[in-house]
Design a protein around this motif. Structure first.
Motif, PDB file in Angstrom:
ATOM      1  N   GLY A  84      -0.124   0.325 -10.502  1.00  0.00           N
ATOM      2  CA  GLY A  84       0.776  -0.656  -9.912  1.00  0.00           C
ATOM      3  C   GLY A  84       0.291  -2.087 -10.032  1.00  0.00           C
ATOM      4  N   GLY A  85       1.130  -3.021  -9.588  1.00  0.00           N
ATOM      5  CA  GLY A  85       0.826  -4.433  -9.756  1.00  0.00           C
ATOM      6  C   GLY A  85       0.234  -5.104  -8.542  1.00  0.00           C
ATOM      7  N   SER A  86      -0.006  -4.355  -7.457  1.00  0.00           N
ATOM      8  CA  SER A  86      -0.581  -4.928  -6.239  1.00  0.00           C
ATOM      9  C   SER A  86      -1.948  -4.319  -5.981  1.00  0.00           C
ATOM     10  N   ASN A  87      -2.868  -5.129  -5.498  1.00  0.00           N
ATOM     11  CA  ASN A  87      -4.220  -4.634  -5.219  1.00  0.00           C
ATOM     12  C   ASN A  87      -4.297  -3.806  -3.942  1.00  0.00           C
ATOM     13  N   VAL A  88      -3.318  -3.938  -3.063  1.00  0.00           N
ATOM     14  CA  VAL A  88      -3.423  -3.282  -1.750  1.00  0.00           C
ATOM     15  C   VAL A  88      -2.198  -2.466  -1.375  1.00  0.00           C
ATOM     16  N   VAL A 272      18.377   6.051  -6.640  1.00  0.00           N
ATOM     17  CA  VAL A 272      16.962   6.224  -6.303  1.00  0.00           C
ATOM     18  C   VAL A 272      16.111   5.193  -7.030  1.00  0.00           C
ATOM     19  N   ALA A 273      16.406   4.958  -8.312  1.00  0.00           N
ATOM     20  CA  ALA A 273      15.637   3.985  -9.082  1.00  0.00           C
ATOM     21  C   ALA A 273      15.788   2.582  -8.503  1.00  0.00           C
ATOM     22  N   ALA A 274      17.021   2.205  -8.153  1.00  0.00           N
ATOM     23  CA  ALA A 274      17.251   0.875  -7.579  1.00  0.00           C
ATOM     24  C   ALA A 274      16.517   0.718  -6.258  1.00  0.00           C
ATOM     25  N   LEU A 275      16.593   1.747  -5.421  1.00  0.00           N
ATOM     26  CA  LEU A 275      15.920   1.680  -4.130  1.00  0.00           C
ATOM     27  C   LEU A 275      14.406   1.613  -4.298  1.00  0.00           C
ATOM     28  N   ALA A 276      13.866   2.438  -5.196  1.00  0.00           N
ATOM     29  CA  ALA A 276      12.415   2.439  -5.426  1.00  0.00           C
ATOM     30  C   ALA A 276      11.943   1.067  -5.891  1.00  0.00           C
ATOM     31  N   ALA A 277      12.703   0.451  -6.778  1.00  0.00           N
ATOM     32  CA  ALA A 277      12.321  -0.868  -7.287  1.00  0.00           C
ATOM     33  C   ALA A 277      12.393  -1.925  -6.190  1.00  0.00           C
ATOM     34  N   ILE A 278      13.502  -1.931  -5.454  1.00  0.00           N
ATOM     35  CA  ILE A 278      13.695  -2.955  -4.417  1.00  0.00           C
ATOM     36  C   ILE A 278      12.638  -2.832  -3.327  1.00  0.00           C
ATOM     37  N   GLU A 279      12.470  -1.623  -2.787  1.00  0.00           N
ATOM     38  CA  GLU A 279      11.538  -1.460  -1.670  1.00  0.00           C
ATOM     39  C   GLU A 279      10.100  -1.732  -2.101  1.00  0.00           C
ATOM     40  N   SER A 280       9.717  -1.289  -3.300  1.00  0.00           N
ATOM     41  CA  SER A 280       8.349  -1.490  -3.763  1.00  0.00           C
ATOM     42  C   SER A 280       8.041  -2.966  -3.970  1.00  0.00           C
ATOM     43  N   LEU A 281       8.987  -3.695  -4.562  1.00  0.00           N
ATOM     44  CA  LEU A 281       8.754  -5.119  -4.810  1.00  0.00           C
ATOM     45  C   LEU A 281       8.736  -5.913  -3.509  1.00  0.00           C
ATOM     46  N   LEU A 282       9.608  -5.548  -2.574  1.00  0.00           N
ATOM     47  CA  LEU A 282       9.588  -6.222  -1.277  1.00  0.00           C
ATOM     48  C   LEU A 282       8.260  -5.986  -0.573  1.00  0.00           C
ATOM     49  N   SER A 283       7.791  -4.747  -0.596  1.00  0.00           N
ATOM     50  CA  SER A 283       6.525  -4.413   0.048  1.00  0.00           C
ATOM     51  C   SER A 283       5.370  -5.171  -0.603  1.00  0.00           C
ATOM     52  N   ALA A 284       5.359  -5.220  -1.937  1.00  0.00           N
ATOM     53  CA  ALA A 284       4.284  -5.930  -2.643  1.00  0.00           C
ATOM     54  C   ALA A 284       4.308  -7.416  -2.328  1.00  0.00           C
ATOM     55  N   ARG A 285       5.528  -7.969  -2.213  1.00  0.00           N
ATOM     56  CA  ARG A 285       5.638  -9.392  -1.898  1.00  0.00           C
ATOM     57  C   ARG A 285       5.147  -9.685  -0.487  1.00  0.00           C
ATOM     58  N   VAL A 286       5.484  -8.818   0.459  1.00  0.00           N
ATOM     59  CA  VAL A 286       4.998  -8.980   1.835  1.00  0.00           C
ATOM     60  C   VAL A 286       3.479  -8.860   1.871  1.00  0.00           C
ATOM     61  N   ALA A 287       2.938  -7.893   1.138  1.00  0.00           N
ATOM     62  CA  ALA A 287       1.484  -7.682   1.118  1.00  0.00           C
ATOM     63  C   ALA A 287       0.760  -8.915   0.587  1.00  0.00           C
ATOM     64  N   SER A 289       1.567 -11.905   0.907  1.00  0.00           N
ATOM     65  CA  SER A 289       1.598 -13.001   1.878  1.00  0.00           C
ATOM     66  C   SER A 289       0.749 -12.721   3.116  1.00  0.00           C
ATOM     67  N   MET A 290       0.261 -11.483   3.275  1.00  0.00           N
ATOM     68  CA  MET A 290      -0.459 -11.112   4.493  1.00  0.00           C
ATOM     69  C   MET A 290      -1.947 -11.450   4.436  1.00  0.00           C
ATOM     70  N   ALA A 291      -2.527 -11.431   3.245  1.00  0.00           N
ATOM     71  CA  ALA A 291      -3.971 -11.676   3.127  1.00  0.00           C
ATOM     72  C   ALA A 291      -4.269 -12.138   1.711  1.00  0.00           C
ATOM     73  N   ASN A 292      -5.448 -12.716   1.549  1.00  0.00           N
ATOM     74  CA  ASN A 292      -5.862 -13.207   0.240  1.00  0.00           C
ATOM     75  C   ASN A 292      -6.431 -12.053  -0.582  1.00  0.00           C
ATOM     76  N   THR A 293      -5.523 -11.223  -1.082  1.00  0.00           N
ATOM     77  CA  THR A 293      -5.940 -10.063  -1.874  1.00  0.00           C
ATOM     78  C   THR A 293      -5.547 -10.213  -3.336  1.00  0.00           C
ATOM     79  N   GLY A 294      -5.250 -11.435  -3.732  1.00  0.00           N
ATOM     80  CA  GLY A 294      -4.865 -11.686  -5.112  1.00  0.00           C
ATOM     81  C   GLY A 294      -3.366 -11.565  -5.307  1.00  0.00           C
ATOM     82  N   PRO A 295      -2.845 -12.190  -6.349  1.00  0.00           N
ATOM     83  CA  PRO A 295      -1.408 -12.120  -6.615  1.00  0.00           C
ATOM     84  C   PRO A 295      -0.994 -10.730  -7.087  1.00  0.00           C
ATOM     85  N   TYR A 296       0.287 -10.476  -7.041  1.00  0.00           N
ATOM     86  CA  TYR A 296       0.785  -9.207  -7.550  1.00  0.00           C
ATOM     87  C   TYR A 296       1.634  -9.460  -8.788  1.00  0.00           C
TER      88      TYR A 296
END
Length: 570
Positions: A84-88, A272-287, A289-296
């Motif tokens: 994946g594209g997020s470190n956390v 399912v594909a649309a939902l998986a993409a939307i929810e995953s990207l929203l979660s990664a974007r929130v993550a 912004s929560m801490a300095n864990t590098g960009p996604y």
């Protein structure tokens, strides 16, 4: 082939190669591991403990079993962490996905879920390859919050069958709509069973609330299911339990399916594909912004989530997405690299290998209690209140998205929410466009009252076209019109066509039209649509207002509107 074409082709190939390279895992993913490995280990164990009851609960709520939820959390959690594209980001079964899967199970059977997971995963990964990762940014905030509210309500409603009957979710004859199914289960409830189930659910919820007050790191959901399970073992209750779990992961294999049924699965796969993409990207974007864990990397996140769903499907699991709640726990527990998410998957694997027996004795009502409180916590009620107090347009988009999510379908809800938000945004944008008649600059001269300088401000787009046309055509007793275009920042084809109609209509009325200040980036559109061809003469296009006024006055003079004899000319 020309050297220019070869150069352009090489440039495109280089960009594609760079994009593909950015999607691959690499040593850079673990650059800080030497400094963070201890914190990552602790965070991974913590989020693994938190994820266990959720994985079990979402597996049951989807109409499958706790085993599928656990398998998905292990396989998808590991693959998404690596690719994946997020470190956390922590991935696995989620409440939003459960909402989509339950009708699929009811309509096509449990065996279809693995097929849907694989096909949807391929679509999600393809979206990442096609650089569609940033498209989630077009979803307005009120729509996202309305979507979340709707999911929370559905997850809560889905638990009602679990506390009214031993059959739980997916009981025979119940509707696939969560609200209708909840009402049906209440009408058919065994109230003796309800008393026990509600009591256990309340015990679990109380443990979660108390644990949170003691310390945020105390795993309240795990504490709740331990207490609930011990109570059920000590007391003769009629409550249904999870049942036997496999003592290991199954071997990966392609699921068996009827090829003739694939057209019927096309809609569910896309949803399912649309939902998986939307929810995953929203979660990664929130993550991020929560801490300095590098960009996604949004595109890599889609590729990783696609691979995760394909892997889960091969092991008999269900589609996975990034899980906002578990990701937040991961970050708060100190996670800084992908190691934490990998450890979370390993912890869950250890549960399967060494604790399948005790886990199988957990009452389903305990999982229902966990998910009920989780559903309540999903919704930020302060945020919902602030949206309702904002603009009527945002409040309407928020409420409509939530209602459609509960009543109909998640993806339809997002589409409708975006359309409603876009409608109000365009309406507000159209209202910004103004048409103003200005006085002729400089010392007034005879005949100036027959010259109309019309200034356009704001976007000239399809939403404002008819109004702009009517306002310009309302000017009367004029002989020359100067259309000032220098303040028009945005113009679309419809706006340009309206401008062409204005020029042609005025010229038919005998009014000479001059255009001043067309921006360079709009010239090609004006030429293509026909605005410039509609002018009576090529000399009627100006860069300077003073020159346009001089030319307008010359038309007034030739027309004999300053007291002299009329003349002919351009």
């Amino acid at each position: 082939m020309t050297a220019q074409a070869v150069s352009a082709g090489s440039s495109v190939f280089a960009r594609m190669r760079g994009h593909l390279r950015s999607l691959r895992p690499g040593r850079r993913d673990y650059a800080d591991l030497r400094a963070t490995w201890r914190a990552d280990l602790v965070a991974g164990v913590t989020v693994g403990i938190v994820a266990l009851p959720l994985a079990l609960g979402f597996g049951v709520s989807s109409g499958l079993s706790a085993s599928e939820g656990l398998i998905t959390a292990i396989v998808a959690g590991f693959l998404a962490a690596v690719f994946g594209g997020s470190n956390v980001q922590v991935s696995g079964p989620t409440g939003a996905m459960v909402v989509v899967l339950l009708p699929i199970v009811a309509s096509h059977g449990a065996g279809a879920v693995a097929v849907v997971s694989i096909l949807a995963g391929v679509l999600v990964a393809l979206a990442g390859l096609l650089k569609l990762g940033r498209t989630v940014g077009v979803i307005p905030w009120p729509v996202i919050e309305g979507f979340t509210l709707g999911i929370g309500v559905i997850i809560f409603l889905q638990q009602i069958p679990s506390v009214t009957s031993p059959e739980g979710v997916g009981a025979g004859g119940h509707s696939t709509n969560a609200l209708v199914a909840a009402l049906q289960s209440i009408a058919e409830a065994d109230w003796g069973y309800v008393a026990w189930a509600v009591g256990i659910a309340v015990v679990v919820i109380a443990c979660m609330l108390v644990a949170g007050r003691i310390h945020p790191s105390v795993p309240g959901s795990l504490l709740g299911i331990v207490v609930a399970t011990l109570l059920c073992l000590a007391l003769p209750t009629p409550l249904a339990v999870i049942g036997a779990l496999p003592s290991g992961l199954p071997a990966p294999s392609l699921p068996t399916f009827d090829v003739a049924a694939l057209p019927d699965l096309a809609g569910p796969v896309v949803a399912v594909a649309a939902l998986a993409a939307i929810e995953s990207l929203l979660s990664a974007r929130v993550a991020a912004s929560m801490a300095n864990t590098g960009p996604y990397n949004a595109d890599r996140e889609l590729v990783g989530q696609g691979i995760a769903s394909v892997g889960a499907g091969l092991f008999g699991g269900m589609p996975a997405t990034g899980a906002i709640a578990r990701t937040a726990v991961n970050i708060r527990a100190g996670a800084r690299t992908r190691l934490a998410s990998v450890v979370h998957a390993v912890v869950l694997l250890c549960v399967v290998l060494f604790a399948a027996g005790p886990v199988g004795m957990i009452p389903l009502a305990a999982l229902a209690g966990i998910l009920m409180l989780t559903a309540w916590r999903m919704v930020n009620w302060a945020t919902a209140a602030s949206i309702m107090r904002s603009t009527r347009a945002d409040a309407a988009a928020f409420l409509l998205t939530a209602i459609v999510t509960v009543a109909f379908d998640l993806i339809i809800a997002v589409v409708i929410g975006v359309v409603v938000a876009a409608f109000f945004a365009l309406r507000n944008l159209a209202r910004v466009t103004r048409v103003t008649r200005e006085a002729v600059p400089g010392e007034p001269e005879p005949g100036d009252e027959r010259i109309a300088i019309v200034r356009f401000d704001g976007p000239l787009i399809f939403a404002s076209g008819d109004r702009i046309f009517d306002e310009v055509m309302a000017f009367d007793d004029i002989h020359v019109v100067i259309l000032r275009m220098s303040s028009v920042e945005v113009i679309d084809a419809t706006g340009a066509h309206v401008l062409e109609d204005i020029v042609k209509s005025l010229e038919r009325r005998g009014v000479t039209v001059l255009i001043k200040g067309v921006q360079a980036r709009h010239e090609e559109l004006f030429r293509t649509v026909g605005v410039l061809r509609a002018l009576r003469h090529s000399r009627h296009l100006f860069d300077d207002l003073g020159d346009a006024v001089v030319h307008a006055r010359s038309h007034i003079e030739r027309a004999g509107l300053r007291g002299g004899p009329a003349q002919s000319g351009g």
